[in-house]
Motif scaffolding. Structure first.
Motif, PDB file in Angstrom:
ATOM      1  N   GLY A   1      -4.432  -9.991  42.308  1.00 44.11           N
ATOM      2  CA  GLY A   1      -5.380  -9.731  41.233  1.00 44.11           C
ATOM      3  C   GLY A   1      -5.361  -8.268  40.858  1.00 44.11           C
ATOM      4  O   GLY A   1      -4.527  -7.486  41.352  1.00 44.11           O
ATOM      5  N   PHE A   2      -6.278  -7.867  39.993  1.00 45.38           N
ATOM      6  CA  PHE A   2      -6.336  -6.461  39.575  1.00 45.38           C
ATOM      7  C   PHE A   2      -7.777  -6.050  39.371  1.00 45.38           C
ATOM      8  O   PHE A   2      -8.534  -6.714  38.662  1.00 45.38           O
ATOM      9  CB  PHE A   2      -5.557  -6.251  38.269  1.00 45.38           C
ATOM     10  N   ASP A   3      -8.145  -4.964  40.014  1.00 42.41           N
ATOM     11  CA  ASP A   3      -9.488  -4.397  39.885  1.00 42.41           C
ATOM     12  C   ASP A   3      -9.354  -2.980  39.339  1.00 42.41           C
ATOM     13  O   ASP A   3      -8.844  -2.096  40.039  1.00 42.41           O
ATOM     14  CB  ASP A   3     -10.193  -4.370  41.241  1.00 42.41           C
ATOM     15  N   PRO A   4      -9.783  -2.724  38.095  1.00 46.40           N
ATOM     16  CA  PRO A   4      -9.657  -1.368  37.532  1.00 46.40           C
ATOM     17  C   PRO A   4     -10.332  -0.299  38.386  1.00 46.40           C
ATOM     18  O   PRO A   4      -9.909   0.859  38.364  1.00 46.40           O
ATOM     19  CB  PRO A   4     -10.344  -1.495  36.164  1.00 46.40           C
TER      20      PRO A   4
ATOM     21  N   ASP B   1      -1.453   7.632  44.705  1.00 47.22           N
ATOM     22  CA  ASP B   1      -1.874   6.704  45.753  1.00 47.22           C
ATOM     23  C   ASP B   1      -2.498   5.428  45.186  1.00 47.22           C
ATOM     24  O   ASP B   1      -3.250   4.735  45.862  1.00 47.22           O
ATOM     25  CB  ASP B   1      -2.861   7.387  46.712  1.00 47.22           C
ATOM     26  N   ASP B   2      -2.191   5.119  43.939  1.00 43.46           N
ATOM     27  CA  ASP B   2      -2.675   3.889  43.318  1.00 43.46           C
ATOM     28  C   ASP B   2      -2.126   2.701  44.114  1.00 43.46           C
ATOM     29  O   ASP B   2      -0.924   2.638  44.398  1.00 43.46           O
ATOM     30  CB  ASP B   2      -2.188   3.833  41.866  1.00 43.46           C
ATOM     31  N   PRO B   3      -2.966   1.726  44.484  1.00 45.50           N
ATOM     32  CA  PRO B   3      -2.484   0.617  45.326  1.00 45.50           C
ATOM     33  C   PRO B   3      -1.617  -0.407  44.604  1.00 45.50           C
ATOM     34  O   PRO B   3      -0.976  -1.232  45.268  1.00 45.50           O
ATOM     35  CB  PRO B   3      -3.788  -0.029  45.813  1.00 45.50           C
ATOM     36  N   TYR B   4      -1.574  -0.384  43.285  1.00 44.83           N
ATOM     37  CA  TYR B   4      -0.889  -1.454  42.562  1.00 44.83           C
ATOM     38  C   TYR B   4       0.578  -1.190  42.231  1.00 44.83           C
ATOM     39  O   TYR B   4       1.401  -2.101  42.342  1.00 44.83           O
ATOM     40  CB  TYR B   4      -1.659  -1.782  41.283  1.00 44.83           C
TER      41      TYR B   4
ATOM     42  N   SER C   1      -7.795   1.000  40.797  1.00 42.68           N
ATOM     43  CA  SER C   1      -6.648   1.644  40.182  1.00 42.68           C
ATOM     44  C   SER C   1      -7.009   3.073  39.784  1.00 42.68           C
ATOM     45  O   SER C   1      -8.178   3.433  39.681  1.00 42.68           O
ATOM     46  CB  SER C   1      -6.217   0.852  38.947  1.00 42.68           C
ATOM     47  N   ARG C   2      -5.961   3.864  39.541  1.00 46.70           N
ATOM     48  CA  ARG C   2      -6.184   5.227  39.048  1.00 46.70           C
ATOM     49  C   ARG C   2      -6.446   5.155  37.551  1.00 46.70           C
ATOM     50  O   ARG C   2      -5.636   5.568  36.733  1.00 46.70           O
ATOM     51  CB  ARG C   2      -4.977   6.117  39.362  1.00 46.70           C
ATOM     52  N   ASP C   3      -7.577   4.586  37.208  1.00 46.66           N
ATOM     53  CA  ASP C   3      -7.929   4.402  35.799  1.00 46.66           C
ATOM     54  C   ASP C   3      -8.236   5.762  35.172  1.00 46.66           C
ATOM     55  O   ASP C   3      -9.110   6.485  35.671  1.00 46.66           O
ATOM     56  CB  ASP C   3      -9.147   3.484  35.692  1.00 46.66           C
TER      57      ASP C   3
ATOM     58  N   ASP D   1       3.925   4.631  36.019  1.00 49.68           N
ATOM     59  CA  ASP D   1       4.159   3.714  37.128  1.00 49.68           C
ATOM     60  C   ASP D   1       3.979   2.287  36.641  1.00 49.68           C
ATOM     61  O   ASP D   1       3.324   2.035  35.625  1.00 49.68           O
ATOM     62  CB  ASP D   1       3.222   4.011  38.301  1.00 49.68           C
ATOM     63  N   THR D   2       4.570   1.351  37.370  1.00 47.21           N
ATOM     64  CA  THR D   2       4.437  -0.066  37.031  1.00 47.21           C
ATOM     65  C   THR D   2       4.663  -0.897  38.275  1.00 47.21           C
ATOM     66  O   THR D   2       4.892  -0.361  39.360  1.00 47.21           O
ATOM     67  CB  THR D   2       5.401  -0.462  35.895  1.00 47.21           C
ATOM     68  N   ASN D   3       4.614  -2.216  38.106  1.00 49.72           N
ATOM     69  CA  ASN D   3       4.680  -3.131  39.237  1.00 49.72           C
ATOM     70  C   ASN D   3       5.838  -4.111  39.054  1.00 49.72           C
ATOM     71  O   ASN D   3       6.162  -4.492  37.925  1.00 49.72           O
ATOM     72  CB  ASN D   3       3.348  -3.888  39.344  1.00 49.72           C
ATOM     73  N   SER D   4       6.422  -4.549  40.156  1.00 49.88           N
ATOM     74  CA  SER D   4       7.538  -5.495  40.097  1.00 49.88           C
ATOM     75  C   SER D   4       7.159  -6.817  39.448  1.00 49.88           C
ATOM     76  O   SER D   4       8.035  -7.554  38.981  1.00 49.88           O
ATOM     77  CB  SER D   4       8.074  -5.770  41.513  1.00 49.88           C
TER      78      SER D   4
END
Length: 291
Positions: free
Chosen positions: A171-174, A279-282, A177-179, A254-257
């Motif tokens: 999932g994704f929680d803003p 250090d963004d976890p996503y 994230s480094r919003d 940055d992006t995600n696979s």
């Protein structure tokens, strides 16, 4: 017979022509054909320069002149020289024109509501309409710099967050994230762009600056109906162009696979993969580009 692509396209064209009343001499029962009503609508929506209205509707100058003269004869529109450019002309609605515009708006809204109400899957119908409208209007998509806190920008960001939540296994929680702060995406630190098709938002991208020479590209999102039209490349090129006047010389992102199309886009645009820079976890892919 087996329906072929051309036959299917032509069936669709006939259905739309009939549904919108393109051949009616009295569009929505107001006594004017669709072309005249569209000119009235364009003026009511805030387009005042005659040349801009003509370009928006795809009319030649002769037809545009005839339609305007007809609206003037009805007392619905006035035309005159542009206050700042004598070579240009502007159009405005009279009080009667404003009333007629409002009547068309109410009737058009009701026709749309009735059509959607008749369909068993209105959201699927709307998604198909969005896809067609984006494809046919691709050459008229515009990019505008907006405040990332305004209603339209927030809509785009919420759609972006919702898509990440669907596509990420976790999932994704803003909040995790480094919003970026909104003020980091406003000049003179950064910028936020929204893509529009006939007034409706189709995508966005942000430039998160710190006042220094290094900044990040954030929140690139394209509506599903507009994917494959080259809009992501347009947004990326424009946001890079906005970075240079701000003294930014290095861009990162940055992006995600789970977003392989994004990874492919950045590689294709000449971005270089680098080590993790936050250090963004996503994200699990990190890129950089020198301007």
């Amino acid at each position: 017979m087996t329906p072929d692509p051309v036959s299917r396209f032509r069936r669709f064209s006939r259905a739309v022509t009939s549904e919108v009343g393109a051949l009616d001499q009295s569009f929505l029962g107001r006594g004017r054909p669709l072309g005249t009503a569209r000119v009235l609508n364009a003026i009511g929506q805030g387009r005042t320069e005659v040349a801009a209205i003509r370009d928006y509707l795809g009319l030649d100058s002769g037809l545009m002149s005839r339609l305007l003269r007809g609206l003037e004869a009805e007392g619905l529109v006035t035309t005159g020289p542009h206050p700042e450019d004598a070579r240009a002309r502007v159009a405005a609605l009279t009080p009667d024109g404003e009333a007629e515009f409002a009547a068309y708006e109410a009737l058009s809204d009701q026709r749309a509501a009735d059509t959607l109400a008749r369909h068993p899957r209105p959201e699927a119908l709307l998604a198909a309409m969005d896809l067609v409208a984006s494809a046919l209007g691709r050459d008229r998509i515009t990019l505008e710099e907006r405040d990332p806190r305004d209603e339209t920008s927030r809509y785009c960001l919420q759609e972006y967050y919702a898509e990440l939540a669907r596509r990420f296994d976790t999932g994704f929680d803003p909040q995790l994230s480094r919003d970026p702060e909104a003020t980091d995406m406003i000049a003179p630190r950064g910028a936020f762009l929204v893509a529009f098709s006939d007034g409706l938002p189709l995508g966005c991208v942000g430039l998160k600056g710190s006042g220094g020479p290094v900044a990040e590209i954030k929140r690139l999102w394209i509506a599903p109906s507009a994917r494959g039209l080259g809009l992501s490349k347009r947004l990326m090129a424009e946001i890079e162009a906005r970075a240079k006047p701000l003294g930014i010389t290095t861009l990162r992102l940055d992006t995600n696979s789970a977003l392989p199309e994004a990874v492919a886009l950045y590689r294709g645009l000449g971005w270089t993969e680098i080590d993790r820079f936050n250090d963004d976890p996503y994200p699990d892919h990190f890129f950089e580009k020198h301007l």
